[in-house]
Design an enzyme around this catalytic site. Structure first.
Site: not given
Length: 985
Positions: A496, A663
């Site tokens: 990110e 996740d």
């Protein structure tokens, strides 16, 4: 890899204390909450005291709205031409200072880009604002280059001058697609607001990435701010795709009257092209963009009637169609964080073989690295000799290996160069490729290996650096040349990018390296994983009781008092805000931390090589890493398609990478949300997508894993992956899961020719591989929100079980009364009425699959790998519609080359008792055709012929009206599709 949010409970429970770090380069250090701890069992490393929470922010959408008195703009000096509209926009009154400083004059530039796309640009007249479309060095796309300015365009642009407002109309049906009337434009240095009116009860899709149902609804705020937290419901997640598709329905006045209203549908798309932070507010009557920087670059895709795939194709082609993946990537992938040595992987490989479950690819999480450092291999657990043997072994069975690479590079200890010599760090320093602080020093965060630095993928020098690092990894694995097979793909993560502290927390502290991350990992002392799926307490009551008692003991042993978070006070009304990129006047509604933009990621004033701050390119880091990795692998493995799996994505990331949904948790709710997640990314040009089957975090159980493995077998990317500290979940761990997996994988591997053709359609035309039901049946309004079922291409309908402890599932089978659906397993026609919810039998090891009448599906006899399957004979499944007609397509090439020497496209057509093929191309498919199965044939044939030769090996099953033609190998020994043929009956 799981990010910080899953451990916030641990952070508060074990480590949290109030302190102020001595300095934080890339963030104001006042009022910062940080954490400290005693030593843990993470390779005996100390845990540093670093800031993990920044300055608390109250989201501005929770405060009184400040833009009510903004005057808007008026249009001056308007110039219209065949290619578009130019005008000056002047502020109509005094500045309102809503969340920034108003620009007095703006430039309007409307471009009639193509016959089906219009671009509306609004920027400040002086060009002070950052403009993303000027950075084609960072992000390039066909929409910058395919401008034709046609005179026969399918839209019209209208505007009012005072106040300035505009609307775009599709000329074929006079539908208003975007309409700012009644909403003043706000354009300030740190806040831009643009609003469009929406139709009642609108159907909107896209605006990824978030965890949400397929249809977004009209009471939602979507925030675009790349975030490493796992599966945040209704909040910003890993990727940024500010495109939406809108589907509209109107009564079809030409339809015959009846009890059920029939509809006509249309769709269009809208893209707000920016890498700045942004919110999109969906409200009952309007949709509003709120941007904290940049300019307005609005693209409207005109779409059209009855086929949302057309709108998706317009959009995906404009940003760049997804790459073709190698054939083997369509197989099954097994992974976990917790394969502590190469022997663990070999044991898993043996388990799959012993239980006769297909597997193509073995994955490594951080375990293979030395001290969690990129581009290294642990010399003991993954020794060079053992890895060479492993690579030779999987090469002999045509299996594959994919390791993880994180965005963060370990920052070596300058006081211990003899023992802490780390080539990727010192090479990056030498090449000057790391992201900086505003003062020119290197930005240092905290990730898995300790204090870390971050490559600047906007820097042209990073390409060579990244390739050198990947070559270094191949050598550490034991390769003497690039022809030696080591990894055949790469998994890029934490991009990110995530950092577990606020600001440049490691600046001046590299002598402390290596250090632990600032929280307890799952599986470490006092952080045992006790979570199980919903319903576990019913089916596993004894185990649940024991787990509950243990988890309660762990909680009481570690719980501490919580901290009170004091919210920041908003700027008073009508006061000129200060320009601040660390804490801008408009506070985005972000999910991570306590609202500070620097929480769990690199700060907004971290600086790229040319002086651009991350504030203006915040959402593009994962895209840049994927592009650099694609370029490096293309160079290392010449003319081999790079396989890259990326967590963080941006518009057109599909050109370089596949995506998994991050996740997730071992929960039934997460299994369900994976369906709209996959369907959404297939609309956005990232069709090679899937979720971690059985869940990543927490412990799965037999029921959930059995159902999830079966469903995931029908996702484009099919992987089982779980976390450190969780129980093992390879499918052979439970007999029911093994059987469920074998059954579903047998279907998946038999469908590989069909899957590969869908991938080619996505690559060529931007079409989704996985489709919402309304994509194939766009005029059925009741399908607009269906996301518990999905279609694989246009021929297969999947109805998975999505809740525990049941043996039935309900599903709808679209189409009118003449539409046919066949059960995959027994080939019977599924009895249903239009719009009816049908109850289907679904025992634990079974997933319901239906075949759509009118489709021909190419198959191959399934094996335990994609390679072995490709060596087997072909079959054809011909599902006739009510008129006994059917058609299909198959695409074939070598399955790995970027540039093809030859290809083959085969068309199948069945009509009037004749099945024929027509092939174009010179790629030779040597496998013969074995069988043809025709479903829905009204009567038994007297004889069957291929060309002029009579076939005697056929049978007709009256109960299912099914013709089965076998033993066709003798007629197609030179290849099933090497020449055109016709089978008649």
């Amino acid at each position: 890899m799981l990010p910080l949010r899953s451990f916030l409970v641990s952070v508060f429970a074990f480590f949290l204390s109030i302190c102020i770090p001595s300095f934080v380069f890339a963030q104001d250090a006042s009022t910062i909450i940080s954490s400290s701890t005693s030593s843990t069992t993470y390779r005996a490393l100390p845990t540093p005291s670093v800031a993990t929470l920044g300055i608390p922010q109250t989201p501005s959408d929770q405060e009184p709205y400040r833009g009510s008195n903004c005057p808007g703009y008026r249009a001056l000096n308007v110039s219209e031409s065949s290619s578009g509209v130019l005008a000056i926009l002047a502020l109509r009154g005094p500045p309102c200072y809503a969340y920034g400083n108003d620009y007095s004059h703006l430039l309007l530039n409307v471009s009639y880009d193509t016959v089906d796309r219009i671009h509306i640009s609004i920027s400040d007249l002086q060009g002070k604002q950052f403009r993303f479309t000027n950075r084609s060095d960072v992000w390039d796309a066909p929409l910058y280059h395919d401008l034709t300015h046609p005179s026969n365009r399918s839209y019209s642009f209208f505007y009012n001058s005072d106040p300035f407002e505009f609307w775009v109309v599709r000329t074929t049906d006079n539908e208003v697609l975007f309409d700012s009337r009644g909403h003043p434009l706000i354009f300030q240095d740190q806040y831009i607001e643009l609003t469009t009116n929406m139709v009642e009860n609108y159907n909107l899709y896209g605006l990824a990435e978030t965890v949400h149902g397929l249809r977004l609804g009209n009471n939602l705020t979507r925030t675009f701010w790349a975030n490493g937290d796992p599966t945040p419901l209704d909040h910003n997640a890993y990727g940024t795709h500010p495109f939406y598709l809108e589907q509209r329905y109107s009564p079809d006045r030409n339809a015959s009257s009846g009890n059920q209203t029939e509809y006509h549908s249309s769709s269009h798309g809208v893209l707000m092209l920016t890498a700045n932070g942004m919110e999109v507010q969906l409200r009952p009557n309007y949709l509003q963009y709120r941007m904290i920087g940049g300019v307005i670059d609005l693209y409207i895709y005109i779409g059209g009637s009855d086929d949302p795939k057309k709108t998706v194709s317009q959009f995906v082609k404009s940003i760049g169609t997804p790459s073709m993946q190698q054939y083997w990537t369509l197989g099954f992938h097994i992974s976990r964080w917790g394969y502590s040595n190469v022997s663990d992987i070999l044991d898993v490989r043996k388990g799959f073989s012993d239980f006769q479950i297909p597997v193509d690819t073995f994955w490594n999480d951080l375990d293979y690295m030395y001290m969690y450092r990129d581009f290294t291999v642990d010399p003991i657990s993954y020794s060079k000799d053992s890895m060479i043997d492993f690579f030779k072994s999987i090469e002999s069975t045509h299996q594959h290996y994919v390791p993880i690479i994180d965005a963060a590079i370990y920052a070596a200890n300058p006081n211990n160069k003899s023992d802490d010599s780390y080539y990727p760090y010192y090479k990056g320093i030498e090449d000057d490729v790391f992201i900086k602080n505003p003062n020119g020093s290197i930005y240092v965060g905290n990730v898995w290996p300790g204090y870390t630095v971050f490559p600047d993928f906007t820097n042209p020098a990073s390409s060579t650096y990244w390739k050198d690092c990947l070559l270094n990894l191949t050598h550490d694995f034991g390769a003497n040349s690039t022809s030696f097979p080591t990894y055949t793909g790469l998994w890029i993560d934490m991009n990110e990018p995530t950092s577990f502290c606020v600001g440049s927390c490691g600046s001046g502290r590299l002598d402390e390296n290596p250090v632990h991350v600032a929280f307890v990992l799952e599986g470490e002392t006092n952080n045992v994983v006790y979570t199980y799926p919903e319903g576990f307490n019913i089916t596993n009551a004894t185990e649940y009781s024991s787990i509950y008692t243990s988890s309660l003991s762990q909680y009481h042993a570690t719980a501490t008092s919580s901290l009170e978070i004091v919210k920041a006070s908003p700027t008073p009304m009508n006061v000129k805000p200060e320009y601040n990129i660390n804490n801008p006047p408009y506070a985005l509604s972000i999910e991570q931390g306590n609202g500070d933009l620097a929480n769990e990621g690199l700060s907004t004033n971290a600086t790229y090589f040319d002086g651009t701050v991350r504030y203006n390119l915040f959402n593009i880091y994962g895209y840049g890493m994927a592009k650099a990795t694609y370029g490096a692998l293309s160079s290392i493995y010449e003319n081999k398609r790079p396989f890259i799996l990326s967590r963080s994505t941006f518009l057109s990331s599909g050109r370089y990478a596949a995506h998994w949904l991050g996740d997730n948790y071992s929960l039934w709710s997460n299994m369900f949300f994976s369906i709209p997640g996959m369907l959404t990314f297939n609309m956005l040009g990232l069709p090679m997508v899937g979720a971690d089957a059985c869940g990543f975090m927490g412990n799965t159980d037999e029921d959930l894993c059995s159902r999830w493995m079966a469903m995931a077998a029908f996702s484009p990317f099919f992987r089982n992956h779980n976390s450190l500290g969780s129980i093992s979940q390879e499918p052979y761990r439970w007999e029911s899961v093994a059987e469920s997996s074998r059954r579903a994988m047998s279907i998946r591997y038999s469908l590989l020719p069909y899957w590969y053709t869908l991938m080619k359609d996505a690559h060529s035309d931007g079409f989704p591989m996985l489709r919402a039901l309304f994509f194939e049946f766009p005029n059925e309004k009741n399908l607009a929100a269906v996301d518990r079922q999905f279609m694989v291409g246009d021929a297969l309908l999947i109805t998975p079980v999505l809740e525990p402890n049941v043996s039935h599932v309900q599903g709808v089978f679209p189409g009118n009364s003449s539409t046919k659906w066949y059960d995959w397993y027994n080939h019977t026609v599924i009895e249903r009425q239009p719009g009816e919810n049908v109850t289907l039998y679904a025992p634990l090891e079974h997933i319901n699959v239906a075949i759509r009448g009118g489709k021909i599906i190419p198959l191959q006899v399934p094996a335990l790998t994609t390679y072995e399957t490709r060596q087997n004979p072909f079959n054809l499944l011909v599902a006739l519609d009510s008129n006994e007609f059917s058609e299909g397509t198959m695409y074939t090439d070598d399955g790995e080359s970027i540039t093809q020497n030859s290809t083959l496209t085969t068309k199948f057509l069945c009509s009037s008792n004749r099945l024929s093929i027509s092939s174009v191309g010179d790629y030779h498919v040597q496998n013969p055709l074995a069988n043809v199965t025709v479903l829905g044939l009204s009567q038994a044939p007297n004889k069957v012929k291929i060309q002029n030769s009579e076939i005697h090996t056929f049978s007709y099953i009256n109960a299912t009206r099914e013709l089965v033609i076998t033993n066709l190998e003798n007629y197609t020994m030179n290849g099933a599709f090497s020449s055109n043929w016709t089978i008649s009956w």
